[in-house]
Design an enzyme around this catalytic site. Structure first.
Site, PDB file in Angstrom:
ATOM      1  CB  CYS A   1      24.913  29.554  39.638  1.00  0.00           C
ATOM      2  SG  CYS A   1      26.394  29.246  38.691  1.00  0.00           S
TER       3      CYS A   1
ATOM      4  CG  HIS B   1      25.105  26.541  42.360  1.00  0.00           C
ATOM      5  ND1 HIS B   1      25.118  25.738  41.245  1.00  0.00           N
ATOM      6  CD2 HIS B   1      26.068  27.486  42.152  1.00  0.00           C
ATOM      7  CE1 HIS B   1      26.037  26.171  40.404  1.00  0.00           C
ATOM      8  NE2 HIS B   1      26.632  27.233  40.932  1.00  0.00           N
TER       9      HIS B   1
ATOM     10  CG  ASN C   1      29.314  25.880  38.678  1.00  0.00           C
ATOM     11  OD1 ASN C   1      28.164  25.616  38.363  1.00  0.00           O
ATOM     12  ND2 ASN C   1      29.683  27.075  39.123  1.00  0.00           N
TER      13      ASN C   1
HETATM   14  N1  ACO Z   1      45.374  25.855  37.892  1.00  0.00           N
HETATM   15  C1  ACO Z   1      46.489  26.301  38.492  1.00  0.00           C
HETATM   16  N2  ACO Z   1      46.645  27.568  38.950  1.00  0.00           N
HETATM   17  C2  ACO Z   1      45.583  28.400  38.807  1.00  0.00           C
HETATM   18  C3  ACO Z   1      44.392  27.996  38.188  1.00  0.00           C
HETATM   19  C4  ACO Z   1      44.310  26.665  37.722  1.00  0.00           C
HETATM   20  N3  ACO Z   1      43.194  26.192  37.131  1.00  0.00           N
HETATM   21  N4  ACO Z   1      43.526  29.032  38.192  1.00  0.00           N
HETATM   22  C5  ACO Z   1      44.161  30.060  38.777  1.00  0.00           C
HETATM   23  N5  ACO Z   1      45.405  29.680  39.151  1.00  0.00           N
HETATM   24  C6  ACO Z   1      46.423  30.476  39.837  1.00  0.00           C
HETATM   25  C7  ACO Z   1      46.272  31.949  39.568  1.00  0.00           C
HETATM   26  O1  ACO Z   1      46.945  32.310  38.392  1.00  0.00           O
HETATM   27  C8  ACO Z   1      46.891  32.556  40.806  1.00  0.00           C
HETATM   28  O2  ACO Z   1      48.285  32.528  40.674  1.00  0.00           O
HETATM   29  P1  ACO Z   1      49.201  33.748  41.261  1.00  0.00           P
HETATM   30  O3  ACO Z   1      48.967  33.727  42.734  1.00  0.00           O
HETATM   31  O4  ACO Z   1      50.572  33.346  40.855  1.00  0.00           O
HETATM   32  O5  ACO Z   1      48.687  34.983  40.594  1.00  0.00           O
HETATM   33  C9  ACO Z   1      46.535  31.572  41.924  1.00  0.00           C
HETATM   34  O6  ACO Z   1      46.240  30.320  41.252  1.00  0.00           O
HETATM   35  C10 ACO Z   1      45.329  31.988  42.742  1.00  0.00           C
HETATM   36  O7  ACO Z   1      44.247  32.348  41.843  1.00  0.00           O
HETATM   37  P2  ACO Z   1      42.855  32.807  42.359  1.00  0.00           P
HETATM   38  O8  ACO Z   1      41.977  33.082  41.189  1.00  0.00           O
HETATM   39  O9  ACO Z   1      43.049  33.896  43.355  1.00  0.00           O
HETATM   40  O10 ACO Z   1      42.372  31.463  43.094  1.00  0.00           O
HETATM   41  P3  ACO Z   1      41.223  31.258  44.142  1.00  0.00           P
HETATM   42  O11 ACO Z   1      41.762  30.663  45.359  1.00  0.00           O
HETATM   43  O12 ACO Z   1      40.328  32.450  44.271  1.00  0.00           O
HETATM   44  O13 ACO Z   1      40.348  30.111  43.429  1.00  0.00           O
HETATM   45  C11 ACO Z   1      38.250  29.917  42.277  1.00  0.00           C
HETATM   46  C12 ACO Z   1      39.707  30.382  42.221  1.00  0.00           C
HETATM   47  C13 ACO Z   1      38.256  28.411  42.457  1.00  0.00           C
HETATM   48  C14 ACO Z   1      37.596  30.295  40.972  1.00  0.00           C
HETATM   49  C15 ACO Z   1      37.502  30.578  43.474  1.00  0.00           C
HETATM   50  O14 ACO Z   1      37.780  31.943  43.493  1.00  0.00           O
HETATM   51  C16 ACO Z   1      36.006  30.365  43.437  1.00  0.00           C
HETATM   52  O15 ACO Z   1      35.496  29.267  43.575  1.00  0.00           O
HETATM   53  N6  ACO Z   1      35.213  31.454  43.340  1.00  0.00           N
HETATM   54  C17 ACO Z   1      33.744  31.395  43.427  1.00  0.00           C
HETATM   55  C18 ACO Z   1      33.091  30.693  42.279  1.00  0.00           C
HETATM   56  C19 ACO Z   1      31.594  30.819  42.373  1.00  0.00           C
HETATM   57  O16 ACO Z   1      30.993  30.704  43.435  1.00  0.00           O
HETATM   58  N7  ACO Z   1      30.923  31.102  41.277  1.00  0.00           N
HETATM   59  C20 ACO Z   1      29.491  31.353  41.317  1.00  0.00           C
HETATM   60  C21 ACO Z   1      28.726  30.464  40.509  1.00  0.00           C
HETATM   61  S1  ACO Z   1      29.234  30.428  38.823  1.00  0.00           S
HETATM   62  C22 ACO Z   1      27.939  31.147  37.874  1.00  0.00           C
HETATM   63  O17 ACO Z   1      27.054  31.776  38.323  1.00  0.00           O
HETATM   64  C23 ACO Z   1      28.063  31.003  36.373  1.00  0.00           C
END
Ligand code: ACO
Length: 336
Positions: free
Chosen positions: A116, A263, A293
């Site tokens: 990223c 980003h 993304n």
């Molecule tokens: N649809 C429905 N439910 C989902 C989904 C989905 N797509 N994905 C996860 N869930 C569920 C999980 O199973 C979990 O359920 P549980 O509580 O019953 O166990 C719940 O939702 C919460 O999951 P988390 O993974 O904890 O969700 P979070 O609020 O952290 O959101 C996300 C996930 C959007 C990925 C977030 O953590 C994020 O944006 N992280 C940073 C991403 C980033 O900055 N990446 C860097 C760049 S990427 C690169 O360099 C390639």
């Protein structure tokens, strides 16, 4: 020493739109969950049935537009910097493919592997070549084909719903006025967190033979893995640090920012940064709602759209900031 300035911008995204509801074909998810957690409404995924787009082909399409807008031809370009985490082939990289597709002379091409942060790193590489006088016009491309390698199942949903395909490109040209163009770039990494956001196999650490021999149905090392909340927490800190570092290096205050292009990792991260730096909606450009993304392509796509919409004017202070897998992060401060 010269400066470099962006003289042309271009973008290309595949035609095929995949909405949040469309994803339900493969996994348990909902439009509500995705929008609430990420801000994403839809993304573009290459449809191999109707399109022959690849990472390099998309990159070349974006590059053609950028070159034309710079008022140049492909023969004016001295060097290619290609940023991606999803090259067409394991090797060689995408830069040489662009050289071939655009039928360019046998100029040099380098691939940048910073996920990223790839475009910010690529911009910095190009900037150094121009600063020293070695090259006059350098093409910087960020392009990704994520859709082919994502796990389309409920198991992979936390990663799969986020990523989209697309490409963006910029032409960097020599600028003799040192108060204009790219004023500074700031690059960082913290490899101890490499595995928090990674695709481990196949690689030299995990060859195809080993994966096949083990035949473990739970082995998903060939799909990207992300420790979402861990990445999120680091992202908000590092984004802020990179912006502050860039501003301080140029004796600028946060009030001096005319346009911040973060980003496009997650709308919630961008909103956090916007609030922290007390920026108005007009001072931050987001398009993650439409594309998800797109990793190395996200900043050049957003920069292109902001410019096309007239939101960047001559003399503006434009700040680019990125954070991602590696971990890597960085910023670029530009006087437009
Ligand atoms: N649809 C429905 N439910 C989902 C989904 C989905 N797509 N994905 C996860 N869930 C569920 C999980 O199973 C979990 O359920 P549980 O509580 O019953 O166990 C719940 O939702 C919460 O999951 P988390 O993974 O904890 O969700 P979070 O609020 O952290 O959101 C996300 C996930 C959007 C990925 C977030 O953590 C994020 O944006 N992280 C940073 C991403 C980033 O900055 N990446 C860097 C760049 S990427 C690169 O360099 C390639």
């Amino acid at each position: 020493m010269y400066n470099s300035k962006i003289t042309g911008l271009g973008k290309y995204v595949p035609e095929n739109v995949v909405t949040n509801d469309d994803l339900k074909e493969w996994m348990e998810t909902s439009d509500e969950w995705i929008q609430e957690r990420t801000g994403i409404k839809e993304r573009r995924w290459i449809d191999p049935k109707t399109s022959d787009d690849t990472t390099s082909i998309m990159g070349a399409k974006a590059a053609e537009i950028a070159i034309e807008r710079a008022g140049l031809t492909k023969d004016d370009i001295d060097f290619i910097v290609f940023a991606t985490l999803s090259p067409d082939m394991y090797f060689p990289g995408g830069g040489v493919r662009v050289q071939e597709i655009l039928e360019m002379d046998t100029i040099g091409a380098i691939d940048v592997r910073n996920q990223c942060s790839g475009f910010v790193y690529g911009l910095s590489v190009a900037d150094q070549f121009i600063k020293t006088g070695m090259y006059k016009h350098v093409l910087v491309i960020g392009s990704e084909n994520h859709s082919g390698g994502l796990e389309r199942s409920t198991r992979g949903r936390n990663v799969t719903v986020i990523f989209g395909d697309g490409a963006g490109a910029a032409v960097l040209s020599r600028e003799e006025d040192n108060s204009k163009g790219i004023l500074s770039t700031h690059l960082h990494s913290e490899g101890k967190y490499a595995k928090e956001l990674a695709l481990e196999g196949p690689s030299t650490g995990r060859w195809v033979d080993a994966i096949m021999e083990e035949n473990d149905p739970d082995d998903v090392s060939y799909y990207p893995y992300m420790n979402g909340q861990f990445v999120f927490k680091h992202a908000v800190v590092r984004f802020s640090e990179a912006i502050v570092e860039g501003l301080q290096a140029n004796n600028l205050q946060k009030e001096d920012i005319d346009m911040l292009i973060p980003h496009q990792a997650n709308l919630r991260i961008a909103q956090f940064i916007q609030k922290k730096f007390r920026l108005s909606d007009d001072q931050v450009y987001n398009n993650i709602m439409r594309y998800g993304n797109t990793t190395a392509a996200s900043i050049p796509i957003a920069l292109t759209e902001a410019w096309e919409e007239g939101k960047i004017k001559e003399g503006d202070n434009v700040v680019l900031a990125a954070f991602g897998s590696g971990f890597t992060w960085g910023s670029a401060i530009i006087k437009w």
